[in-house]
Enzyme design. Structure first.
Site, PDB file in Angstrom:
ATOM      1  N   CYS A  12       0.865  -1.183   0.000  1.00  0.00           N
ATOM      2  CA  CYS A  12       0.000   0.000   0.000  1.00  0.00           C
ATOM      3  C   CYS A  12       0.903   1.235   0.000  1.00  0.00           C
ATOM      4  O   CYS A  12       2.129   1.122   0.148  1.00  0.00           O
ATOM      5  CB  CYS A  12      -0.878  -0.012   1.253  1.00  0.00           C
ATOM      6  N   HIS A  38       5.477  -6.570   8.164  1.00  0.00           N
ATOM      7  CA  HIS A  38       5.374  -7.974   8.550  1.00  0.00           C
ATOM      8  C   HIS A  38       5.684  -8.863   7.357  1.00  0.00           C
ATOM      9  O   HIS A  38       4.829  -9.575   6.854  1.00  0.00           O
ATOM     10  CB  HIS A  38       3.978  -8.266   9.113  1.00  0.00           C
ATOM     11  N   HIS A  70       3.309   1.965  11.130  1.00  0.00           N
ATOM     12  CA  HIS A  70       2.294   1.815  12.193  1.00  0.00           C
ATOM     13  C   HIS A  70       2.298   2.967  13.197  1.00  0.00           C
ATOM     14  O   HIS A  70       1.333   3.152  13.924  1.00  0.00           O
ATOM     15  CB  HIS A  70       2.587   0.562  13.022  1.00  0.00           C
ATOM     16  N   CYS A  92       2.841   6.294   8.553  1.00  0.00           N
ATOM     17  CA  CYS A  92       1.951   6.559   7.413  1.00  0.00           C
ATOM     18  C   CYS A  92       1.081   7.793   7.725  1.00  0.00           C
ATOM     19  O   CYS A  92       0.530   7.895   8.831  1.00  0.00           O
ATOM     20  CB  CYS A  92       1.065   5.345   7.170  1.00  0.00           C
ATOM     21  N   HIS A 120      -2.804  -4.400  18.382  1.00  0.00           N
ATOM     22  CA  HIS A 120      -2.120  -3.938  17.176  1.00  0.00           C
ATOM     23  C   HIS A 120      -1.268  -2.700  17.504  1.00  0.00           C
ATOM     24  O   HIS A 120      -1.747  -1.776  18.174  1.00  0.00           O
ATOM     25  CB  HIS A 120      -3.147  -3.602  16.089  1.00  0.00           C
ATOM     26  N   GLU A 122      -0.412  -0.154  15.826  1.00  0.00           N
ATOM     27  CA  GLU A 122      -0.990   1.130  15.411  1.00  0.00           C
ATOM     28  C   GLU A 122      -2.039   1.604  16.425  1.00  0.00           C
ATOM     29  O   GLU A 122      -2.068   2.782  16.798  1.00  0.00           O
ATOM     30  CB  GLU A 122      -1.648   0.980  14.031  1.00  0.00           C
ATOM     31  N   ASN A 216      -2.983  -8.743   7.769  1.00  0.00           N
ATOM     32  CA  ASN A 216      -3.843  -8.450   6.617  1.00  0.00           C
ATOM     33  C   ASN A 216      -3.741  -9.538   5.549  1.00  0.00           C
ATOM     34  O   ASN A 216      -4.716  -9.839   4.874  1.00  0.00           O
ATOM     35  CB  ASN A 216      -3.591  -7.033   6.089  1.00  0.00           C
ATOM     36  N   SER A 262       1.776  -5.842   2.806  1.00  0.00           N
ATOM     37  CA  SER A 262       3.200  -5.850   3.176  1.00  0.00           C
ATOM     38  C   SER A 262       4.003  -6.826   2.313  1.00  0.00           C
ATOM     39  O   SER A 262       5.109  -7.214   2.683  1.00  0.00           O
ATOM     40  CB  SER A 262       3.327  -6.210   4.654  1.00  0.00           C
TER      41      SER A 262
HETATM   42  S1  SF4 Z   1       0.198   1.815   6.057  1.00  0.00           S
HETATM   43 FE1  SF4 Z   1      -1.826   1.342   6.799  1.00  0.00          FE
HETATM   44  S2  SF4 Z   1      -2.884   3.305   6.779  1.00  0.00           S
HETATM   45 FE2  SF4 Z   1      -1.082   3.561   5.523  1.00  0.00          FE
HETATM   46  S3  SF4 Z   1      -1.761   3.158   3.422  1.00  0.00           S
HETATM   47 FE3  SF4 Z   1      -0.993   1.217   4.283  1.00  0.00          FE
HETATM   48  S4  SF4 Z   1      -2.799   0.186   5.117  1.00  0.00           S
HETATM   49 FE4  SF4 Z   1      -3.317   2.349   4.813  1.00  0.00          FE
END
Ligand code: SF4
Length: 281
Positions: A12, A38, A70, A92, A120, A122, A216, A262
């Protein structure tokens, strides 16, 4: 064999950004606080490039500390400063937004609920930024038991599913007449889950690629299992020929690939390349 990739898969925005920041600071005296993501293969690769991963701050005495996507609570920033270490913040921006949202709600006098997983990192970081009057709620049943209060502010872990958030909010709406909801969900998780389920419906076999310690990725595998035969793998080496070659009609077999947020692109590519070999049998 026909190979299909999910519309959204792999890194992501926040993870891509954190890895880029880590690489830019790789000088052999640089450490992430906890594994950057992870995914053991990516952590190892970064180690080779000069970015180590430390379990906690007490084991870092010099150089640069990178805060991973996180995020962490404010005390860690203070501790890094107090130790005279260089700080690079790869939190992030979506996580940062959730942390600041919780803090603002507390400052405005709200009791705060964070919708998310208690353990978690985060969520722990959001809790630490809120500092006080904050509760973490994981399920609608927990929300039902939540004691009514005068003013209630709600934020979420960024990776909570939209459906879970709505179920919990529905219960919390009964708990106060003054409610402020800040839906701090990031779309990356929902997009990957939706795309994986859509693909799993159309194929015979799904390969879900990513760390076994990645929540995830594990969730993606669980969702796909409901639709078709699914294998959760970390690397291409784990693929077994019998998953495919026993198929009566190998050339028509449809195999779908998805990967957690990840999972590095190069691992997804290796998996795709390995499948192409079976295609030629
Ligand atoms: S790190 Fe978490 S909040 Fe940031 S883009 Fe990726 S999934 Fe979304």
């Amino acid at each position: 064999m026909k190979i299909f990739l999910a519309e959204y898969l792999g890194f992501c925005y926040g993870v891509k950004r954190a890895i880029k920041i880590a690489k830019e600071n790789a000088d052999g005296k640089c450490c992430t606080l906890g594994p950057i993501i992870h995914n053991p293969q990516m952590v190892e690769r970064l180690r080779e490039e000069g970015v180590d991963a430390a379990e906690n701050l007490s084991s870092i005495n010099e150089g640069t500390v990178i805060i991973r996507s996180h995020g962490v609570g404010p005390k860690i920033y203070d501790e890094i400063k107090a130790k005279g270490l260089r700080l690079v913040d790869a939190t992030c921006p979506h996580v940062k937004r959730a942390q600041m949202a919780a803090r603002e709600l507390v400052n405005e006098g709200y009791d705060v609920v964070i919708v998310g997983e208690k353990n978690h990192p985060e969520v722990k970081s959001i809790l630490e930024w809120a500092e006080k009057n904050t509760t973490i709620i994981e399920t609608a049943a927990e929300a039902e038991k939540f004691a009514p209060c005068q003013r209630l502010g709600i934020v979420s872990q960024t990776t909570v599913s939209g459906m879970r958030f709505e179920e919990i909010v529905l219960q919390l709406l009964k708990k106060s007449s003054d409610i402020k909801i800040l839906r701090t969900i990031c779309t990356a998780t929902d997009q990957r889950q939706k795309a994986a389920m859509e693909l799993a419906e159309k194929v015979d076999v799904m390969l879900v690629v990513g760390g076994r310690n990645s929540a995830n990725t594990t969730k993606l595998a669980k969702l796909c299992e409901k639709k078709c035969i699914t294998y959760h793998i970390e690397t291409a080496e784990e693929i077994l020929p019998e998953w495919f070659i026993q198929s009566e009609n190998l050339s028509a077999l449809k195999v779908g690939i998805t990967a957690g947020a990840s999972t590095p692109d190069w691992i997804i590519k290796e998996v795709t390349e390995k499948l192409k070999v079976y295609d030629e049998l």
